[in-house]
Scaffold this active site. Sequence first.
Site, PDB file in Angstrom:
ATOM      1  N   HIS A 161       1.896   1.676  -4.233  1.00  0.00           N
ATOM      2  CA  HIS A 161       2.726   0.909  -3.292  1.00  0.00           C
ATOM      3  C   HIS A 161       2.317   1.162  -1.836  1.00  0.00           C
ATOM      4  O   HIS A 161       2.965   1.953  -1.146  1.00  0.00           O
ATOM      5  CB  HIS A 161       4.193   1.323  -3.451  1.00  0.00           C
ATOM      6  CG  HIS A 161       4.811   0.880  -4.726  1.00  0.00           C
ATOM      7  ND1 HIS A 161       5.513  -0.295  -4.852  1.00  0.00           N
ATOM      8  CD2 HIS A 161       4.811   1.436  -5.951  1.00  0.00           C
ATOM      9  CE1 HIS A 161       5.932  -0.436  -6.082  1.00  0.00           C
ATOM     10  NE2 HIS A 161       5.521   0.596  -6.779  1.00  0.00           N
ATOM     11  N   GLU A 217       2.931  -0.492   0.680  1.00  0.00           N
ATOM     12  CA  GLU A 217       4.006  -0.869   1.613  1.00  0.00           C
ATOM     13  C   GLU A 217       4.944   0.302   1.880  1.00  0.00           C
ATOM     14  O   GLU A 217       5.760   0.238   2.801  1.00  0.00           O
ATOM     15  CB  GLU A 217       4.771  -2.097   1.094  1.00  0.00           C
ATOM     16  CG  GLU A 217       5.727  -1.869  -0.065  1.00  0.00           C
ATOM     17  CD  GLU A 217       5.061  -1.686  -1.439  1.00  0.00           C
ATOM     18  OE1 GLU A 217       3.822  -1.595  -1.509  1.00  0.00           O
ATOM     19  OE2 GLU A 217       5.810  -1.622  -2.434  1.00  0.00           O
ATOM     20  N   CYS A 275       1.729  -2.912  -8.239  1.00  0.00           N
ATOM     21  CA  CYS A 275       2.519  -2.322  -9.330  1.00  0.00           C
ATOM     22  C   CYS A 275       2.986  -3.414 -10.293  1.00  0.00           C
ATOM     23  O   CYS A 275       2.168  -3.972 -11.008  1.00  0.00           O
ATOM     24  CB  CYS A 275       3.653  -1.501  -8.746  1.00  0.00           C
ATOM     25  SG  CYS A 275       4.253  -0.276  -9.918  1.00  0.00           S
TER      26      CYS A 275
HETATM   27  N1  GLN Z   1       7.297  -0.236 -14.549  1.00  0.00           N
HETATM   28  C1  GLN Z   1       7.440  -1.531 -13.933  1.00  0.00           C
HETATM   29  C2  GLN Z   1       7.013  -2.633 -14.901  1.00  0.00           C
HETATM   30  O1  GLN Z   1       6.395  -2.346 -15.874  1.00  0.00           O
HETATM   31  C3  GLN Z   1       6.604  -1.593 -12.652  1.00  0.00           C
HETATM   32  C4  GLN Z   1       7.114  -0.557 -11.683  1.00  0.00           C
HETATM   33  C5  GLN Z   1       6.958  -0.945 -10.241  1.00  0.00           C
HETATM   34  O2  GLN Z   1       6.609  -2.076  -9.882  1.00  0.00           O
HETATM   35  N2  GLN Z   1       7.288  -0.015  -9.366  1.00  0.00           N
HETATM   36  O3  GLN Z   1       7.334  -3.772 -14.697  1.00  0.00           O
END
Ligand code: GLN
Length: 197
Positions: A171, A173, A79
Amino acid sequence: MTKVGVLALQGDVAEHLAALERAGAPAFPVKNVAGLAAVDALVVPGGESTTVMKLLERGGLVEPLLERVEGGMPLWGTCMGMIVAARKVADLDQPTLGLIDITVRRNAFGRQNESAEVDLRIPALGGPPFHAIFIRAPWIERCGPNVELLAERDGRGVMVREHNVLATSFHPELSGDRRVHRYFLDMIARHQGGRAA
Ligand code: GLN
């Protein structure tokens, strides 16, 4: 035994440490240059990408991190970690590490869809679909020629690999399924120095 680090400047650090331990790898939080030098691989967890980039710069971690990954150290971004590792963020002038040749779009799945759970087909993992949890997730808009596309959601890339760098929009995890963690541990086990696949 291989030591896996989890970048611990901000974000879902504890969940990744626990998931790595459950997948069979001793895992350590990495907060500074000395911590980075003590691990054989690094997970960059979910969090807020602009904050983490600033903290990496402030901590003098950018150069050592680039050097390690260019020298073949396996890295996995989830992410926010995928955004930080990417070559470019679409439509934003946001600094990134440029460790994997992809362009990502932040918060791409839309406001009404801030978080979602989707069963993804991921042939590289084997077995049944992977129950993936997305939280304000990025998607991948462009992949360079050496990037392997490992999974898509609604026709958008959400899991990719280029040599020693793995990135997932979701995610792993947070779901009980540890196959993506095992996939990363397997990348580490196969890594024998150099940036070879
Ligand atoms: N929206 C976040 C970003 O752009 C990432 C979201 C996340 O890691 N759960 O940094």
